[in-house]
Design an enzyme around this catalytic site. Structure first.
Site, mmCIF file in Angstrom:
data_model
loop_
_atom_site.group_PDB
_atom_site.id
_atom_site.type_symbol
_atom_site.label_atom_id
_atom_site.label_comp_id
_atom_site.label_asym_id
_atom_site.label_seq_id
_atom_site.Cartn_x
_atom_site.Cartn_y
_atom_site.Cartn_z
ATOM 1 N N ASP A 186 -3.824 2.418 -5.299
ATOM 2 C CA ASP A 186 -2.587 2.456 -4.512
ATOM 3 C C ASP A 186 -2.268 1.162 -3.767
ATOM 4 O OD1 ASP A 186 -3.813 2.600 -1.930
ATOM 5 O OD2 ASP A 186 -2.257 3.980 -1.263
ATOM 6 N N GLU A 187 -2.911 0.043 -4.133
ATOM 7 C CA GLU A 187 -2.563 -1.200 -3.447
ATOM 8 C C GLU A 187 -2.685 -2.420 -4.341
ATOM 9 O OE1 GLU A 187 -5.459 -2.478 -0.382
ATOM 10 O OE2 GLU A 187 -6.482 -0.612 -0.832
ATOM 11 N N ASP A 237 0.866 -1.188 0.000
ATOM 12 C CA ASP A 237 0.000 0.000 0.000
ATOM 13 C C ASP A 237 0.898 1.233 0.000
ATOM 14 O OD1 ASP A 237 -3.147 0.740 1.248
ATOM 15 O OD2 ASP A 237 -1.568 2.260 1.226
#
Ligand code: TTP
Ligand code: MG
Length: 350
Positions: A110-111, A13
C-alpha cells in the site's frame, strides 16, 4: 565538497487499505467500524490486519488479536483477509504512479515513493492529479507527503491522514518535525523509543539536541549516526526502482553470415560467459538456459533446457547452451546467435 542537488520526493500511502478495498464491495458498511483480519472470525485465532477509522476510534489497531478487537469494539463487523483482491488494487494505484514518473520505488502493498525532481510541474498539481486518478480508477483515497527526501516524505504522508496532502519545504522541516514523538521517524521502533525516553528524549527536536558521540555510544556507529541525521531530516537514500527480471539474454548478429562451426562455438561460449556475468553482477541464478539461432534467410529457431538446480556459473550455462545448439541442424549460414537464461531467482534466497 559537492553540493547535493535538492530532490523532490513523493511518498504515497493508501488509507485504511485492506478495509477500504473491502468497503468497495460492501458499501453498506461505510461509516461503520470494520475490522479486517485472519479468517474474519473474532472467536478464532488471528490478528487484526487493519481497521476502518471508525473501529480505530475504539482503540482497535493493526497487529492486536482479533479477540481483543472484539472486546474493544463488540459492534464491529469482522471480515477475512483477501490478499488477491488487495494485490489487484495495489497494481492499479502503482500503475497511476508509474505513469507520472518511472522513478518509482515500490514499498509493498500500500505504499510507494516517486521521484518528482525531474518533473516541471508544481508538487500540488502532481499530487492532485495522482489523487484524482487513483480515486477515479479505484474509488480509493490515499495520503501523500512531498519533501526533499524519502524519510521526510514518509513522515509527511502520515501527518494528515486520511486523504491528506502535506508538502514539507526544506525551510519548514525543523519546525514541522521537531515537535513529533520520536516514533514518527521511520526506523525508530518501540525499543529505541524506550531507550531514548530513558535518556530524557521524547521528541525529534530533543533527539536533535543529543550529540552524535552520545548516540553512537548508546546505539553503535551505524544506528547512532542514523538517529543523528534523521533528527535533522537528513536522508540521502536514493529511490530504488528495482524490479525482478524474468530473464536475461545476450545476442549478437554477425557482421557477415557464417557457416563456420568454430566461429559459432566461440560465439556461443562468449555469450554464455556474458550472461553468467550479468547474472552474478545482479545477484540472480537461472533455472533455464536457451539459445536463439537465426539463419541467413531469417528463419529463427530456439531451444531451451531446464537445469536440475538454479545456477549462475559460466560452465553449466555454457554446457547447457551447447546442448541446445546440438539439437539444431546447422545446414545453412547463420546470421544471429543468442543465449538466454530464465526462471531467475535471487542468488541470496535460500
Ligand atoms: P498501513 O498503511 O500501515 O495501514 P492502513 O493502510 O490500513 O491504514 P492507514 O490509513 O493508517 O495507512 O498498512 C497497509 C496495509 O497493510 C493494511 O491495510 C493492512 C496491512 N497490514 C497488516 O496486515 N498488518 C499490520 O500490522 C499492518 C501495520 C498493516
Ligand atoms: Mg496505509
Amino acid at each position: 565538497m559537492t553540493a547535493v542537488p535538492l530532490r523532490r520526493i513523493l511518498h504515497l500511502d493508501m488509507d485504511a487499505f485492506f478495509a477500504a478495498v473491502e468497503l468497495l464491495r460492501r458499501p453498506e458498511l461505510k461509516g461503520k467500524p470494520v475490522v479486517i483480519g485472519g479468517r474474519g472470525d473474532p472467536t478464532r485465532r488471528g490478528v487484526v490486519s487493519t481497521a476502518t477509522y471508525e473501529a480505530r476510534a475504539f482503540g482497535v489497531r493493526s497487529g492486536m488479536p482479533l479477540r481483543t478487537a472484539l472486546k474493544l469494539c463488540p459492534t464491529a463487523v469482522f471480515l477475512p483477509v483477501d490478499f488477491a483482491e488487495y494485490h489487484r488494487y495495489s497494481g492499479r494505484f502503482k500503475t497511476v504512479m508509474r505513469s507520472v514518473s518511472p522513478q518509482m520505488e515500490d514499498r509493498g502493498i500500500d505504499e510507494a515513493y516517486l521521484d518528482l525532481t525531474a518533473l516541471d510541474r508544481s508538487s500540488e498539481a502532481i499530487a492532485g492529479e495522482i489523487k484524482d486518478r487513483i480515486r477515479a480508477e479505484t474509488g480509493l483515497t490515499c495520503s501523500i507527503g512531498i519533501a526533499p527526501n524519502k524519510l521526510l516524505a514518509k513522515m509527511a504522508s502520515e501527518m494528515q491522514k486520511p486523504d491528506g496532502l502535506t508538502i514539507l519545504a526544506p525551510e519548514d522541516v525543523a519546525a514541522r518535525i521537531g515537535p513529533l514523538g520520536v516514533r514518527k521517524v521511520p526506523g525508530i521502533g518501540p525499543k529505541t523509543e524506550a531507550r531514548l525516553a530513558q535518556m530524557g528524549v521524547q521528541t525529534v527536536g530533543e533527539l536533535a539536541a543529543v550529540p552524535v558521540e552520545a548516540l553512537v555510544g548508546q546505539f553503535g556507529r551505524a544506528y547512532g549516526v542514523f538517529l543523528y541525521e534523521a533528527a535533522r531530516g537528513i536522508d540521502e537514500d536514493p529511490i530504488v526502482t528495482h524490479w525482478e527480471p524474468r530473464q536475461r539474454s545476450r545476442e549478437t548478429t554477425f557482421q557477415e553470415d557464417t557457416g563456420d562451426w568454430q566461429t559459432i562455438a566461440r560465439t556461443i561460449a562468449a555469450l554464455a560467459r556474458e550472461v553468467a556475468e550479468d547474472l552474478r553482477g545482479e545477484g540472480y541464478r537461472a533455472r533455464t538456459v536457451g539459445i536463439k539461432l537465426r539463419f541467413a534467410d531469417f528463419e529463427t529457431h530456439t531451444r531451451e533446457k531446464t537445469l536440475p538446480a538454479p545456477v549462475d556459473a559460466e560452465l553449466p550455462i555454457r554446457k547447457a547452451a551447447f546442448e541446445c545448439l546440438g539439437r539444431l541442424k546447422l545446414d545453412r549460414r547463420v546470421r544471429l546467435l543468442g543465449v538466454r537464461v530464465g526462471e531467475l531467482s535471487r542468488a541470496d534466497a535460500t
